[in-house]
Design an enzyme around this catalytic site. Structure first.
Site, mmCIF file in Angstrom:
data_model
loop_
_atom_site.group_PDB
_atom_site.id
_atom_site.type_symbol
_atom_site.label_atom_id
_atom_site.label_comp_id
_atom_site.label_asym_id
_atom_site.label_seq_id
_atom_site.Cartn_x
_atom_site.Cartn_y
_atom_site.Cartn_z
ATOM 1 N N SER A 127 0.821 -1.200 0.000
ATOM 2 C CA SER A 127 0.000 0.000 0.000
ATOM 3 C C SER A 127 0.863 1.262 0.000
ATOM 4 O O SER A 127 1.578 1.515 -0.958
ATOM 5 C CB SER A 127 -0.968 -0.030 1.181
ATOM 6 O OG SER A 127 -2.163 0.662 0.865
ATOM 7 N N LYS A 179 -20.090 18.785 9.939
ATOM 8 C CA LYS A 179 -18.967 18.998 10.852
ATOM 9 C C LYS A 179 -18.682 17.767 11.708
ATOM 10 O O LYS A 179 -17.543 17.548 12.132
ATOM 11 C CB LYS A 179 -19.250 20.215 11.748
ATOM 12 C CG LYS A 179 -18.076 20.611 12.643
ATOM 13 C CD LYS A 179 -16.857 20.918 11.809
ATOM 14 C CE LYS A 179 -15.668 21.297 12.684
ATOM 15 N NZ LYS A 179 -14.439 21.482 11.889
#
Length: 324
Positions: A127, A179
């Site tokens: 990765s 948020k």
């Protein structure tokens, strides 16, 4: 008696670290490598454990790598005329997208300075670690190395059931509808899922282009291989993700040949300069010892969960939770 033994062990560790640091400083007063005959050397830079942006906790118990330390070593290699090539010794399941990008960008700069770079894969270079490796001139892997895992993962947890059993209630006050995205006290909404997926898709696209450019491989071909799966080193070589099979010595010999130093070049290992490695005390006594990602729960990860090694908690074997 037990306390005295612990105190003695701590003192011994400190003295050994101090001695090693003094040897390092005295042997390299101006920070430059001295090579007999002015022929040049191959520097080895290690990238171990989970990769994060900034500085990972360093010290006796550290198992991660911070991008700042590696970038500093790469810049030093670029400045030092005695260093003709660098071998990146990778033993990492990946890490954060930003951490991998920062190191990869510095590898690009090092190559532009005229230095050769060879990636050497140990147990794992998957990765985010593969993102870094793909920017090298050549990649060398063991046949049994775990690599690939080209992909991006981001996870959230829904802990409402647990909170209910514990009697925990949360009230949220926010400036905008998104948020508190990813908050564990409620499920992800369809709109938030689209936002999260768009972020993952964007980083994935950046990953594909980085590998395509670094490996000089067609983008569609990279996309075919980039379904998140892990490859062995031998499989990766057949697919064009790795150039050669071999160990660290083979990688050093290859770097020597690429840099015109021959198959048996002088070698030096680059590490933190000075008596104390950066963050030594913080890493040694920090309550967040481990993979170095304890304070990054919301980061986007380029990591291979199956490649993470198990850790022990007393006599019990446990596996670290997947963070992506």
């Amino acid at each position: 008696m037990k306390k005295r033994l612990i105190a003695a062990a701590v003192c011994l560790a400190v003295l050994l670290s101090l001695g090693a640091g003094l040897v390092s400083v005295l042997g390299r007063a101006d920070g430059r490598i001295r090579v007999a005959g002015n022929t040049g050397t191959v520097a080895i830079i290690a990238i171990n454990g989970t990769i994060v942006s900034g500085r990972a906790g360093a010290g006796l118990f550290s198992t991660g790598t911070g991008s700042e330390e590696v970038m500093e070593q790469l810049r030093r290699a670029s400045r030092d005329p005695a260093i003709k090539a660098v071998v990146l010794r990778l033993n990492s399941p990946g890490g954060t997208a930003a951490g991998a990008q920062e190191i990869a960008a510095e590898v690009d700069r090092l190559r532009k300075s005229g230095k050769k770079v060879v990636a050497s894969m140990g147990d794992t270079a998957a990765s985010g670690a593969y993102w870094i490796a793909s920017r090298a001139d050549k990649i060398v892997a063991n046949p049994g190395t775990l690599t690939g895992s080209i992909g991006v993962i981001m996870q959230t947890q829904d802990l409402q059931g647990l909170y209910g059993k514990l009697g925990i209630n949360t009230r949220t006050f926010k400036s905008g509808p998104y948020k508190d995205m990813g908050s564990p006290n409620r499920p992800v909404t369809p709109a938030e899922q689209d936002i999260f997926q768009s972020m993952v898709d964007d980083i994935y696209d950046q990953f594909l282009h980085a590998v395509s450019e670094g490996r000089k491989m067609d983008l569609d071909r990279v996309r075919e291989l980039a379904d998140g799966r892990v490859y062995t080193g031998r499989q990766a070589q057949k697919l064009g993700l790795v150039d050669e099979l071999g160990n660290l010595r083979d990688a050093v010999r290859l770097a020597g040949r690429l840099a015109g130093l021959g198959p048996e070049p002088a070698i030096t290992e680059l590490g933190p300069r000075g008596i104390w490695p950066p963050g030594f005390l913080a890493g040694t006594f920090s309550p967040f010892r481990g993979s170095g990602n304890s304070d990054l729960p919301t980061a986007i990860w380029l990591i291979c969960p199956p490649c993470l090694p198990p850790v022990t908690d007393g006599d019990e074997l446990v596996f670290p939770p997947s963070r992506g």
